[in-house]
Scaffold this motif. Structure first.
Motif, PDB file in Angstrom:
ATOM      1  N   GLU A  22       0.819  -1.222   0.000  1.00 28.79           N
ATOM      2  CA  GLU A  22       0.000   0.000   0.000  1.00 28.79           C
ATOM      3  C   GLU A  22       0.849   1.267   0.000  1.00 28.79           C
ATOM      4  N   ASP A  23       1.976   1.278   0.733  1.00 31.44           N
ATOM      5  CA  ASP A  23       2.810   2.487   0.774  1.00 31.44           C
ATOM      6  C   ASP A  23       3.447   2.777  -0.586  1.00 31.44           C
ATOM      7  N   VAL A  24       3.763   1.748  -1.357  1.00 26.89           N
ATOM      8  CA  VAL A  24       4.321   1.947  -2.692  1.00 26.89           C
ATOM      9  C   VAL A  24       3.251   2.510  -3.622  1.00 26.89           C
ATOM     10  N   THR A  25       2.049   1.951  -3.531  1.00 32.43           N
ATOM     11  CA  THR A  25       0.942   2.440  -4.343  1.00 32.43           C
ATOM     12  C   THR A  25       0.647   3.905  -4.029  1.00 32.43           C
ATOM     13  N   GLU A  26       0.648   4.249  -2.747  1.00 29.99           N
ATOM     14  CA  GLU A  26       0.387   5.632  -2.339  1.00 29.99           C
ATOM     15  C   GLU A  26       1.497   6.564  -2.823  1.00 29.99           C
ATOM     16  N   ALA A  27       2.741   6.126  -2.741  1.00 29.61           N
ATOM     17  CA  ALA A  27       3.857   6.958  -3.206  1.00 29.61           C
ATOM     18  C   ALA A  27       3.736   7.215  -4.708  1.00 29.61           C
ATOM     19  N   ARG A  28       3.376   6.192  -5.491  1.00 29.29           N
ATOM     20  CA  ARG A  28       3.188   6.373  -6.934  1.00 29.29           C
ATOM     21  C   ARG A  28       2.080   7.389  -7.215  1.00 29.29           C
ATOM     22  N   ARG A  29       0.992   7.291  -6.459  1.00 33.21           N
ATOM     23  CA  ARG A  29      -0.137   8.216  -6.625  1.00 33.21           C
ATOM     24  C   ARG A  29       0.310   9.648  -6.336  1.00 33.21           C
ATOM     25  N   GLU A  30       1.081   9.831  -5.265  1.00 30.14           N
ATOM     26  CA  GLU A  30       1.540  11.181  -4.903  1.00 30.14           C
ATOM     27  C   GLU A  30       2.512  11.735  -5.938  1.00 30.14           C
ATOM     28  N   ILE A  31       3.350  10.871  -6.486  1.00 28.21           N
ATOM     29  CA  ILE A  31       4.297  11.326  -7.507  1.00 28.21           C
ATOM     30  C   ILE A  31       3.545  11.758  -8.758  1.00 28.21           C
ATOM     31  N   ARG A  32       2.545  10.969  -9.163  1.00 23.75           N
ATOM     32  CA  ARG A  32       1.743  11.353 -10.332  1.00 23.75           C
ATOM     33  C   ARG A  32       1.024  12.671 -10.089  1.00 23.75           C
ATOM     34  N   LEU A  33       0.503  12.847  -8.882  1.00 17.18           N
ATOM     35  CA  LEU A  33      -0.186  14.087  -8.552  1.00 17.18           C
ATOM     36  C   LEU A  33       0.769  15.269  -8.627  1.00 17.18           C
ATOM     37  N   SER A  34       1.969  15.118  -8.096  1.00 20.58           N
ATOM     38  CA  SER A  34       2.928  16.223  -8.138  1.00 20.58           C
ATOM     39  C   SER A  34       3.301  16.569  -9.575  1.00 20.58           C
TER      40      SER A  34
END
Length: 62
Positions: A22-34
């Motif tokens: 889950e933490d990897v998935t969340e990090a990917r989501r945040e990177i895409r958002l940025s």
């Protein structure tokens, strides 16, 4: 020509049923958002404390 050979290793693993933590998935989501917001993403990991901040980029283009 099959385009499936061009998929990344991560995409192939996901298609085979692999799930990312889950933490990897969340990090990917945040990177895409940025990237979408044209901002810098800062992630500070210290033991059990995680801090995330976004710094927006400003342009003075006319």
């Amino acid at each position: 020509m099959s385009h499936s050979r061009w998929k990344s290793l991560r995409e192939r693993k996901l298609a085979d049923g692999f799930t990312e933590p889950e933490d990897v998935t969340e990090a990917r989501r945040e990177i895409r958002l940025s990237m979408a917001l044209d901002a810098t993403l800062n992630i500070a990991l210290d033991n059990d404390d995680t801090q995330v901040s976004f710094t927006g980029h400003r342009t003075n283009a006319a």
